[in-house]
Scaffold this motif. Structure first.
Motif, PDB file in Angstrom:
ATOM      1  N   THR A  15       0.944  -8.014  -0.598  1.00  0.00           N
ATOM      2  CA  THR A  15       0.735  -6.577  -0.624  1.00  0.00           C
ATOM      3  C   THR A  15      -0.219  -6.252   0.521  1.00  0.00           C
ATOM      4  OG1 THR A  15      -1.044  -6.854  -2.276  1.00  0.00           O
ATOM      5  CG2 THR A  15       1.145  -6.205  -3.086  1.00  0.00           C
ATOM      6  N   VAL A  16       0.002  -5.098   1.157  1.00  0.00           N
ATOM      7  CA  VAL A  16      -0.769  -4.786   2.360  1.00  0.00           C
ATOM      8  C   VAL A  16      -1.026  -3.283   2.434  1.00  0.00           C
ATOM      9  CG1 VAL A  16       1.329  -4.568   3.771  1.00  0.00           C
ATOM     10  CG2 VAL A  16      -0.854  -5.082   4.878  1.00  0.00           C
ATOM     11  N   SER A  17      -2.194  -2.919   2.988  1.00  0.00           N
ATOM     12  CA  SER A  17      -2.541  -1.518   3.231  1.00  0.00           C
ATOM     13  C   SER A  17      -3.013  -1.368   4.668  1.00  0.00           C
ATOM     14  CB  SER A  17      -3.665  -1.060   2.295  1.00  0.00           C
ATOM     15  OG  SER A  17      -3.249  -1.029   0.967  1.00  0.00           O
ATOM     16  N   PHE A  18      -2.672  -0.226   5.276  1.00  0.00           N
ATOM     17  CA  PHE A  18      -3.139   0.100   6.614  1.00  0.00           C
ATOM     18  C   PHE A  18      -3.737   1.506   6.600  1.00  0.00           C
ATOM     19  CE2 PHE A  18       0.683  -2.621   7.455  1.00  0.00           C
ATOM     20  CZ  PHE A  18      -0.021  -3.745   7.863  1.00  0.00           C
ATOM     21  N   GLY A  19      -4.763   1.711   7.427  1.00  0.00           N
ATOM     22  CA  GLY A  19      -5.365   3.033   7.529  1.00  0.00           C
ATOM     23  C   GLY A  19      -4.487   4.025   8.273  1.00  0.00           C
ATOM     24  N   ASN A  20      -3.542   3.501   9.082  1.00  0.00           N
ATOM     25  CA  ASN A  20      -2.588   4.344   9.802  1.00  0.00           C
ATOM     26  C   ASN A  20      -1.415   3.461  10.216  1.00  0.00           C
ATOM     27  OD1 ASN A  20      -3.248   3.081  12.435  1.00  0.00           O
ATOM     28  ND2 ASN A  20      -5.189   4.173  12.212  1.00  0.00           N
ATOM     29  N   LEU A  79       4.344   1.469  -1.110  1.00  0.00           N
ATOM     30  CA  LEU A  79       3.547   1.628  -2.323  1.00  0.00           C
ATOM     31  C   LEU A  79       2.903   3.002  -2.374  1.00  0.00           C
ATOM     32  CD1 LEU A  79       1.675  -1.815  -2.331  1.00  0.00           C
ATOM     33  CD2 LEU A  79       3.708  -1.188  -3.659  1.00  0.00           C
ATOM     34  N   GLU A  80       2.770   3.532  -3.590  1.00  0.00           N
ATOM     35  CA  GLU A  80       1.992   4.747  -3.790  1.00  0.00           C
ATOM     36  C   GLU A  80       0.510   4.442  -3.567  1.00  0.00           C
ATOM     37  OE1 GLU A  80       3.252   7.666  -4.269  1.00  0.00           O
ATOM     38  OE2 GLU A  80       5.333   6.973  -4.435  1.00  0.00           O
ATOM     39  N   GLU A  81      -0.297   5.473  -3.347  1.00  0.00           N
ATOM     40  CA  GLU A  81      -1.707   5.267  -3.041  1.00  0.00           C
ATOM     41  C   GLU A  81      -2.407   4.428  -4.110  1.00  0.00           C
ATOM     42  OE1 GLU A  81      -5.853   7.769  -2.298  1.00  0.00           O
ATOM     43  OE2 GLU A  81      -3.957   8.835  -2.449  1.00  0.00           O
ATOM     44  N   ALA A  82      -2.137   4.701  -5.380  1.00  0.00           N
ATOM     45  CA  ALA A  82      -2.828   3.983  -6.460  1.00  0.00           C
ATOM     46  C   ALA A  82      -2.435   2.502  -6.498  1.00  0.00           C
ATOM     47  CB  ALA A  82      -2.510   4.644  -7.795  1.00  0.00           C
ATOM     48  N   GLU A  83      -1.290   2.146  -5.911  1.00  0.00           N
ATOM     49  CA  GLU A  83      -0.817   0.769  -5.956  1.00  0.00           C
ATOM     50  C   GLU A  83      -1.273  -0.045  -4.752  1.00  0.00           C
ATOM     51  OE1 GLU A  83       3.513   1.281  -8.076  1.00  0.00           O
ATOM     52  OE2 GLU A  83       3.345   1.946  -6.006  1.00  0.00           O
ATOM     53  N   ARG A  84      -1.791   0.602  -3.735  1.00  0.00           N
ATOM     54  CA  ARG A  84      -2.148  -0.102  -2.502  1.00  0.00           C
ATOM     55  C   ARG A  84      -3.431  -0.914  -2.689  1.00  0.00           C
ATOM     56  NH1 ARG A  84      -1.768   5.455   0.921  1.00  0.00           N
ATOM     57  NH2 ARG A  84       0.438   5.920   0.477  1.00  0.00           N
ATOM     58  N   PRO A  85      -3.493  -2.127  -2.114  1.00  0.00           N
ATOM     59  CA  PRO A  85      -4.725  -2.916  -2.195  1.00  0.00           C
ATOM     60  C   PRO A  85      -5.825  -2.295  -1.334  1.00  0.00           C
ATOM     61  CG  PRO A  85      -3.148  -3.981  -0.732  1.00  0.00           C
ATOM     62  CD  PRO A  85      -2.421  -2.819  -1.369  1.00  0.00           C
ATOM     63  N   THR A  86      -7.076  -2.452  -1.771  1.00  0.00           N
ATOM     64  CA  THR A  86      -8.215  -1.879  -1.038  1.00  0.00           C
ATOM     65  C   THR A  86      -9.178  -2.946  -0.518  1.00  0.00           C
ATOM     66  OG1 THR A  86      -9.550  -1.638  -3.045  1.00  0.00           O
ATOM     67  CG2 THR A  86      -8.113   0.204  -2.443  1.00  0.00           C
ATOM     68  N   CYS A  87      -9.019  -4.198  -0.996  1.00  0.00           N
ATOM     69  CA  CYS A  87      -9.935  -5.281  -0.594  1.00  0.00           C
ATOM     70  C   CYS A  87     -11.380  -4.952  -0.939  1.00  0.00           C
ATOM     71  CB  CYS A  87      -9.807  -5.597   0.905  1.00  0.00           C
ATOM     72  SG  CYS A  87      -8.278  -6.449   1.343  1.00  0.00           S
ATOM     73  N   ALA A  88     -11.608  -4.096  -1.933  1.00  0.00           N
ATOM     74  CA  ALA A  88     -12.974  -3.720  -2.298  1.00  0.00           C
ATOM     75  C   ALA A  88     -13.412  -4.481  -3.531  1.00  0.00           C
ATOM     76  CB  ALA A  88     -13.035  -2.222  -2.592  1.00  0.00           C
TER      77      ALA A  88
END
Length: 252
Positions: free
Chosen positions: A204-209, A243-252
């Motif tokens: 799973t992956v998230s990007f700021g843009n 993924l929807e926002e709530a499903e995205r990983p945050t690494c926090a």
């Protein structure tokens, strides 16, 4: 709306006599994002889960209750920036975008290098002593040593999928493997920075843009050119699912 989050963080930092440059080095959050948090210039930040992660990390570094400050931000600020937190950012404060022509030229060079490396691997040259790579095949055709040689079993690759990231401009990235382990732990990648390759059963992956190139098993994934945060799930077959926002990983 003034949440007081930035004031609390600035006062705590000043009490500890810590410079923002020291915070940047310790947390790997960019200086301009730290300054924007303290000044509560929320439009400069990526918004959503990314800004919450920055606040929590910064607060933890200062020994503060990061969860409480994140909740203050969530209730006091976030409702005003949910529509499109990054797109509302002033143009002058956005990270510079690499020229498209230079980007394409760089990708072309990378492609040529990749083809050259593949050719070397597929057709290795002979070793020392002047022996010819084709000689063993000729010996086998003449029947030499054929009875004593067994054909090696084919090599089986580890099941799963391989992912490599290359930033085309400044981008925040969080990449987790199938076990939820951070492989790219909420880092801000500079233009041209590479991470990977990583191999796992899924990701799973998230990007700021959208300023990032992602290769999945060597094939470039289709990531829209957007200034908004995006996130994806990658299954064992390399299939990409947004993924929807709530499903995205945050690494926090």
């Amino acid at each position: 709306m003034d949440s007081g989050v930035g004031t609390i963080l600035r006062e705590a930092r000043n009490r500890r006599k810590v410079e923002l440059s020291e915070v940047e080095a310790a947390t790997r959050i960019r200086f301009r994002y730290l300054r924007a948090i303290e000044d509560e210039e929320w439009d400069v930040l990526p918004g959503g889960a990314y800004t919450r992660a920055f606040i929590r990390t910064y607060a933890s570094f200062l020994g503060l209750d990061g969860d409480r400050l994140v909740e203050d931000y969530r209730e006091g600020v976030e409702p005003w920036h949910r529509a499109d937190p990054v797109r509302s950012q002033p143009l002058g404060d956005r990270a510079p975008t690499a020229p498209r022509g230079a980007l394409f030229a760089g990708l072309a060079v990378l492609a040529v290098v990749a083809v050259a490396v593949a050719a070397i691997v597929a057709f290795p040259t002979g070793g020392g002593g002047g022996s010819s790579p084709a000689r063993p095949d000729r010996e086998l055709l003449r029947g030499r040593e054929a009875p004593s040689r067994a054909k090696a079993p084919p090599t089986r690759s580890e099941p799963g999928v391989t992912v490599r990231l290359t930033a085309s401009a400044e981008v925040w990235a969080c990449l987790l493997n199938a076990k939820g382990k951070p492989l790219v732990n909420g880092l801000i990648l500079e233009a041209g920075a590479e991470e990977g390759p990583f191999h796992s059963g899924s990701f799973t992956v998230s990007f700021g843009n959208g300023e990032v190139k992602m290769l999945i098993d060597g094939r470039e994934a289709e990531i829209p050119a957007t200034s908004s945060p995006v996130g994806y799930a990658i299954d064992s077959a390399g299939k990409l699912t947004e993924l929807e926002e709530a499903e995205r990983p945050t690494c926090a």
